[in-house]
Design a protein around this motif. Structure first.
Motif, PDB file in Angstrom:
ATOM      1  N   LEU A  67     -66.129  15.561  58.692  1.00 30.89           N
ATOM      2  CA  LEU A  67     -65.210  14.581  58.100  1.00 30.89           C
ATOM      3  C   LEU A  67     -65.902  13.239  57.912  1.00 30.89           C
ATOM      4  O   LEU A  67     -65.694  12.554  56.897  1.00 30.89           O
ATOM      5  CB  LEU A  67     -63.974  14.417  58.985  1.00 30.89           C
ATOM      6  N   PHE A  68     -66.741  12.856  58.868  1.00 35.42           N
ATOM      7  CA  PHE A  68     -67.477  11.592  58.749  1.00 35.42           C
ATOM      8  C   PHE A  68     -68.390  11.616  57.521  1.00 35.42           C
ATOM      9  O   PHE A  68     -68.468  10.630  56.771  1.00 35.42           O
ATOM     10  CB  PHE A  68     -68.299  11.339  60.015  1.00 35.42           C
ATOM     11  N   ASP A  69     -69.072  12.722  57.297  1.00 27.45           N
ATOM     12  CA  ASP A  69     -69.975  12.831  56.147  1.00 27.45           C
ATOM     13  C   ASP A  69     -69.222  12.758  54.818  1.00 27.45           C
ATOM     14  O   ASP A  69     -69.797  12.368  53.784  1.00 27.45           O
ATOM     15  CB  ASP A  69     -70.761  14.142  56.217  1.00 27.45           C
ATOM     16  N   GLU A  70     -67.949  13.134  54.842  1.00 25.59           N
ATOM     17  CA  GLU A  70     -67.142  13.098  53.615  1.00 25.59           C
ATOM     18  C   GLU A  70     -66.651  11.696  53.267  1.00 25.59           C
ATOM     19  O   GLU A  70     -66.229  11.448  52.125  1.00 25.59           O
ATOM     20  CB  GLU A  70     -65.936  14.034  53.769  1.00 25.59           C
ATOM     21  N   LEU A  71     -66.697  10.770  54.232  1.00 26.74           N
ATOM     22  CA  LEU A  71     -66.114   9.441  54.027  1.00 26.74           C
ATOM     23  C   LEU A  71     -66.728   8.698  52.842  1.00 26.74           C
ATOM     24  O   LEU A  71     -66.015   8.025  52.075  1.00 26.74           O
ATOM     25  CB  LEU A  71     -66.278   8.584  55.288  1.00 26.74           C
ATOM     26  N   GLU A  72     -68.051   8.781  52.701  1.00 27.50           N
ATOM     27  CA  GLU A  72     -68.707   7.984  51.660  1.00 27.50           C
ATOM     28  C   GLU A  72     -68.394   8.477  50.242  1.00 27.50           C
ATOM     29  O   GLU A  72     -68.727   7.810  49.269  1.00 27.50           O
ATOM     30  CB  GLU A  72     -70.221   7.973  51.877  1.00 27.50           C
ATOM     31  N   HIS A  73     -67.744   9.620  50.135  1.00 29.06           N
ATOM     32  CA  HIS A  73     -67.390  10.158  48.818  1.00 29.06           C
ATOM     33  C   HIS A  73     -65.898   9.980  48.516  1.00 29.06           C
ATOM     34  O   HIS A  73     -65.403  10.515  47.531  1.00 29.06           O
ATOM     35  CB  HIS A  73     -67.747  11.646  48.748  1.00 29.06           C
ATOM     36  N   CYS A  74     -65.203   9.224  49.347  1.00 33.98           N
ATOM     37  CA  CYS A  74     -63.743   9.055  49.189  1.00 33.98           C
ATOM     38  C   CYS A  74     -63.379   7.639  48.761  1.00 33.98           C
ATOM     39  O   CYS A  74     -64.094   6.677  49.056  1.00 33.98           O
ATOM     40  CB  CYS A  74     -63.034   9.354  50.512  1.00 33.98           C
ATOM     41  N   ALA A  75     -62.236   7.532  48.109  1.00 37.55           N
ATOM     42  CA  ALA A  75     -61.681   6.222  47.796  1.00 37.55           C
ATOM     43  C   ALA A  75     -61.091   5.625  49.077  1.00 37.55           C
ATOM     44  O   ALA A  75     -60.913   6.315  50.086  1.00 37.55           O
ATOM     45  CB  ALA A  75     -60.599   6.353  46.731  1.00 37.55           C
ATOM     46  N   GLU A  76     -60.756   4.335  49.048  1.00 42.62           N
ATOM     47  CA  GLU A  76     -60.342   3.607  50.255  1.00 42.62           C
ATOM     48  C   GLU A  76     -59.148   4.245  50.959  1.00 42.62           C
ATOM     49  O   GLU A  76     -59.157   4.433  52.189  1.00 42.62           O
ATOM     50  CB  GLU A  76     -60.011   2.154  49.887  1.00 42.62           C
ATOM     51  N   ILE A  77     -58.113   4.608  50.201  1.00 43.58           N
ATOM     52  CA  ILE A  77     -56.898   5.172  50.817  1.00 43.58           C
ATOM     53  C   ILE A  77     -57.193   6.526  51.438  1.00 43.58           C
ATOM     54  O   ILE A  77     -56.771   6.838  52.551  1.00 43.58           O
ATOM     55  CB  ILE A  77     -55.766   5.279  49.775  1.00 43.58           C
ATOM     56  N   GLU A  78     -57.949   7.366  50.716  1.00 44.13           N
ATOM     57  CA  GLU A  78     -58.292   8.681  51.235  1.00 44.13           C
ATOM     58  C   GLU A  78     -59.185   8.564  52.473  1.00 44.13           C
ATOM     59  O   GLU A  78     -59.076   9.360  53.413  1.00 44.13           O
ATOM     60  CB  GLU A  78     -59.001   9.510  50.164  1.00 44.13           C
ATOM     61  N   GLN A  79     -60.062   7.553  52.469  1.00 42.69           N
ATOM     62  CA  GLN A  79     -60.912   7.303  53.637  1.00 42.69           C
ATOM     63  C   GLN A  79     -60.070   7.075  54.885  1.00 42.69           C
ATOM     64  O   GLN A  79     -60.340   7.626  55.952  1.00 42.69           O
ATOM     65  CB  GLN A  79     -61.787   6.062  53.403  1.00 42.69           C
TER      66      GLN A  79
END
Length: 436
Positions: free
Chosen positions: A13-25
């Motif tokens: 999940l941490f690795d996915e953070l940089e590919h998400c928009a602010e709300i999804e993050q």
């Protein structure tokens, strides 16, 4: 360490953070927090490394995570670390730690009108929650900032969380010098406690944190003693907190092993353990007798009974509090009898097996009671009452044949003294207690 499912899922999940928009993050961070609360210490050490904090810094610099979400993520990690009393110092070596140090100093240097108080509070909370060592220079900046955040009186849930986090952060500072204690304004702590007693705006965790600071101040300001005992009625309030927490905890879900305790997402359990630690501190320094001793002793006894079959760590803490009360406190033997403390230690000593440490603690309690019954202290001046207390104790022990058990334990005195140090068990128990 072999990657566990919890640690692996968190890292994914941490690795996915940089590919998400602010709300999804933010939604992913909430999911990560649920996983983090289930981690034990080994998993925590595996996941939260210097490399992870460096990655967060890089993501922020590359605008792949907002500073707001970075604060949310980092404060969640630090809060969980503090709640589980984990010692992890990887953040200190990270580029993010150096960045926050520079930002704290820069923000503090701004004139009052241009200072971003919210930013400074977030920086101070992240820095202290995630570190285990801090310089006096940073504490001089952070302590007043955190106290200001803790003084907020809005009763909304958001403000409650902010106040709790500020007080929890202050509790992460383990070593207080005289200079730091002077920054911890006791009038402000008193105001926090008084306002809560009037309006109920603090969480359970925040309330015990505030009390911890107030009692911690004993060493520097003895005038606080009467305020704490007679005006703020600490013992009565502590008794109520213990009673409520013991009722709310689902004891059957608690595993006795310490590493399993670290997995439990139970603020009530951790708050209860915190209150018992505060009581140890309190009775180590308080020299005033209180008519509320009996109520508090009874609450400690009820916590012991509630956790007896489910959580040995809590039971050990309860016995430790009773030991400190009996050795250092100004309570009377009659208080121990009325509160049920003597019943508990007599029940324990009847157990067919007992750990050396528990045996040692219980023998110390008996020795302290013995001393109280033979010494003419200010709080035990009534000879007739001392004699009556002796009679009651003798009858309780005689009914169960316990005087023989205690006398037989004299053989273990030297062994226990050598193992746990000190000379608290140095004189003849049978002369002063059994043969009353």
């Amino acid at each position: 360490m072999q990657t566990t499912d919890i640690a692996k899922k968190y890292s994914e999940l941490f690795d996915e953070l940089e590919h998400c928009a602010e709300i999804e993050q933010k939604q992913k961070i909430k999911a990560m927090n649920i996983l983090m609360n289930e981690m034990d210490e080994e998993e925590f050490n595996y996941v939260f490394t210097t490399e992870l904090y460096n990655k967060i810094n890089k993501m922020n610099e590359e605008k792949k995570i907002t500073m707001g979400n970075a604060f949310y993520l980092l404060k969640s990690i630090g809060y969980c670390k503090a709640l589980k009393s984990l010692w992890i110092d990887d953040f200190k070596m990270s580029s993010l730690s150096k960045k926050f140090e520079n930002m704290i100093v820069k923000e503090e240097k701004k004139v009052k009108e241009g200072k971003n108080e919210k930013l400074l509070t977030n920086l101070c909370e992240c820095y202290i929650l995630l570190n285990d060592r801090f310089s006096s220079g940073f504490l001089r900046i952070c302590i007043p900032c955190l106290l200001k955040a803790a003084l907020k009186k809005d009763e909304s849930k958001e403000t409650q969380k902010e106040v709790e986090t500020a007080l929890m952060t202050l509790n992460c500072i383990e070593h207080w010098g005289k200079e730091e204690l002077e920054l911890l304004n006791m009038n402000e702590i008193k105001e926090i406690i008084k306002y809560h007693q009037k309006c109920g705006n603090l969480t359970c965790l925040a309330y015990y944190c505030a009390w911890k600071f107030m009692i911690f101040g004993f060493g520097e300001d003895k005038s606080l003693e009467s305020l704490i005992v007679n005006d703020l009625h600490f013992e009565r309030k502590a008794a109520r907190e213990l009673d409520e927490l013991a009722k709310r905890i689902d004891w059957k879900k608690i595993n006795e092993e310490e590493e399993q305790l670290r997995r439990i997402d139970s603020k009530d359990l951790l708050a209860l353990m915190g209150w018992l630690e505060v009581l140890k501190l309190y009775f180590g320094v308080c020299q005033l007798w209180s008519k509320e001793h009996v109520e508090l002793i009874n609450s400690i006894v009820q916590v012991f009974r509630a956790g007896k079959d489910y959580c040995r760590e809590i039971c050990d803490d309860c016995i430790d509090v009773l030991k400190i009360m009996t050795i250092f406190g100004t309570l009377k033997v009659d208080d121990l009898l009325k509160g049920g403390a003597v019943d508990v230690v007599l029940e324990e000593i009847k157990q067919p097996t007992m750990e050396d440490k528990m045996e040692y603690e219980i023998l110390i309690i008996f020795m302290a009671i013995s001393r109280r019954l033979i010494e003419n202290k200010d709080y035990e001046t009534d000879k007739a009452k001392r004699k009556e207390a002796k009679r009651k104790l003798f009858e309780m022990m005689e009914d169960e044949g316990l005087e023989d058990i205690i006398t037989s334990l004299c053989e273990t005195f030297d062994f226990l003294n050598n193992k746990y140090f000190g000379d608290l068990l140095s004189f003849n128990i049978s002369d002063n207690f059994v043969n009353v």
